[in-house]
Design a protein around this motif. Structure first.
Motif, PDB file in Angstrom:
ATOM      1  N   LEU A  77      55.441  37.582  39.394  1.00  0.00           N
ATOM      2  CA  LEU A  77      54.277  38.424  39.135  1.00  0.00           C
ATOM      3  C   LEU A  77      52.973  37.658  39.372  1.00  0.00           C
ATOM      4  N   ASP A  78      52.946  36.391  38.948  1.00  0.00           N
ATOM      5  CA  ASP A  78      51.754  35.568  39.160  1.00  0.00           C
ATOM      6  C   ASP A  78      51.479  35.399  40.651  1.00  0.00           C
ATOM      7  N   ARG A  81      50.097  38.708  42.043  1.00  0.00           N
ATOM      8  CA  ARG A  81      48.710  38.952  41.627  1.00  0.00           C
ATOM      9  C   ARG A  81      47.736  38.069  42.408  1.00  0.00           C
ATOM     10  N   LEU A 143      47.361  47.965  45.002  1.00  0.00           N
ATOM     11  CA  LEU A 143      47.360  47.693  43.573  1.00  0.00           C
ATOM     12  C   LEU A 143      46.232  48.430  42.860  1.00  0.00           C
ATOM     13  N   GLU A 144      45.033  48.442  43.471  1.00  0.00           N
ATOM     14  CA  GLU A 144      43.919  49.083  42.791  1.00  0.00           C
ATOM     15  C   GLU A 144      44.066  50.599  42.735  1.00  0.00           C
ATOM     16  N   SER A 147      45.533  51.474  39.264  1.00  0.00           N
ATOM     17  CA  SER A 147      44.910  51.043  38.020  1.00  0.00           C
ATOM     18  C   SER A 147      44.391  52.237  37.251  1.00  0.00           C
ATOM     19  N   ASP A 154      47.407  47.561  34.997  1.00  0.00           N
ATOM     20  CA  ASP A 154      47.818  46.882  36.206  1.00  0.00           C
ATOM     21  C   ASP A 154      49.084  47.483  36.790  1.00  0.00           C
ATOM     22  N   LEU A 156      51.307  46.149  38.716  1.00  0.00           N
ATOM     23  CA  LEU A 156      52.455  45.253  38.590  1.00  0.00           C
ATOM     24  C   LEU A 156      53.077  45.350  37.205  1.00  0.00           C
ATOM     25  N   ASP A 157      52.224  45.424  36.180  1.00  0.00           N
ATOM     26  CA  ASP A 157      52.745  45.505  34.820  1.00  0.00           C
ATOM     27  C   ASP A 157      53.505  46.807  34.588  1.00  0.00           C
TER      28      ASP A 157
END
Length: 237
Positions: A77-78, A81, A143-144, A147, A154, A156-157
């Protein structure tokens, strides 16, 4: 597993838990854009596994596999991101295409042809097709895009983290898939073929080009065009 000196045998443990890394990478990549490489996730996951081995404490009362899974997933995940998903210029170009597609669909009541999109954008057909080639590898979901309204939620979360026990997430995923299937069925026939061969049959651009009897660059253009149409539909969803 321990060495003759009574220490954890890291080499043997990495070999033993490598399948766990691959399994987690496959689970994660199924929810990510096509331009994310599986091998990259696996490499980062192995780093997470090595970190887990160095930090694991039997006294914590947690099984190693549980501890390692958290570390491996966290490392992946890191990495995601921190990755450069797409340049800002390319994203602007992609959105310009999408805006033209959306406007024409509302006006015409059907999927617009490439020549019509080019006219709407004020460029020649050749220039438009060159632009499609430049946005190669475009993501179906940014990704955005995912949101929350306040920007603190997020993608990903919510979609890549372990949500196997989250009924709402599973329901959203099911609905998203249904919307995507419906949108693909409304694509122009040739673009449907490209999407099917690329995503369902894992064919590369060269193989698809051979089937359609066109160049690889043309397949790339068709793929980018299909993605633009799908993003317009999914945004409505």
């Amino acid at each position: 597993m321990y060495t003759a000196k009574g220490r954890l045998d890291n080499s043997s443990l990495i070999k033993q838990y490598s399948p766990l890394v691959r399994r987690l990478a496959h689970q994660m990549i199924a929810k990510l854009p096509a331009n994310v490489e599986l091998d990259d996730l696996i490499q980062v996951g192995l780093i997470g596994l090595t970190d887990a081995l160095s930090r694991f404490d039997v006294g914590q009362g947690v099984q190693f596999e549980t501890f390692a899974t958290q570390r491996i997933r966290g490392a992946m995940l890191d990495e995601l991101r921190g990755g450069d998903w797409m340049s800002r210029g390319t994203r602007r170009q992609q959105r310009t295409i999408e805006q033209a597609v959306h406007k024409l669909e509302q006006k015409l009541g059907r999927a617009p042809q490439e020549s019509e999109i080019a006219v709407e954008m004020g460029v020649s057909l050749t220039e438009y097709q060159e632009l499609l080639g430049k946005v190669r590898g475009t993501q179906l979901v940014y990704l955005e895009d995912m949101s929350g309204d306040d920007g603190d939620e997020d993608y990903l979360d919510r979609h890549v983290a372990d949500d196997s026990n989250n009924p709402m997430a599973l329901l959203q995923d099911h609905r998203m898939r249904q919307a995507l299937v419906a949108a693909i069925k409304n694509l122009p026939e040739r673009e449907q073929y490209v999407m099917s061969m690329y995503y369902e049959h894992d064919m590369n651009l060269k193989e698809i080009a051979a089937v359609l009897k066109v160049t690889e660059s043309r397949v790339c253009q068709l793929h980018s065009q299909a993605i633009a149409r799908l993003r317009v539909k999914l945004r409505e969803w």
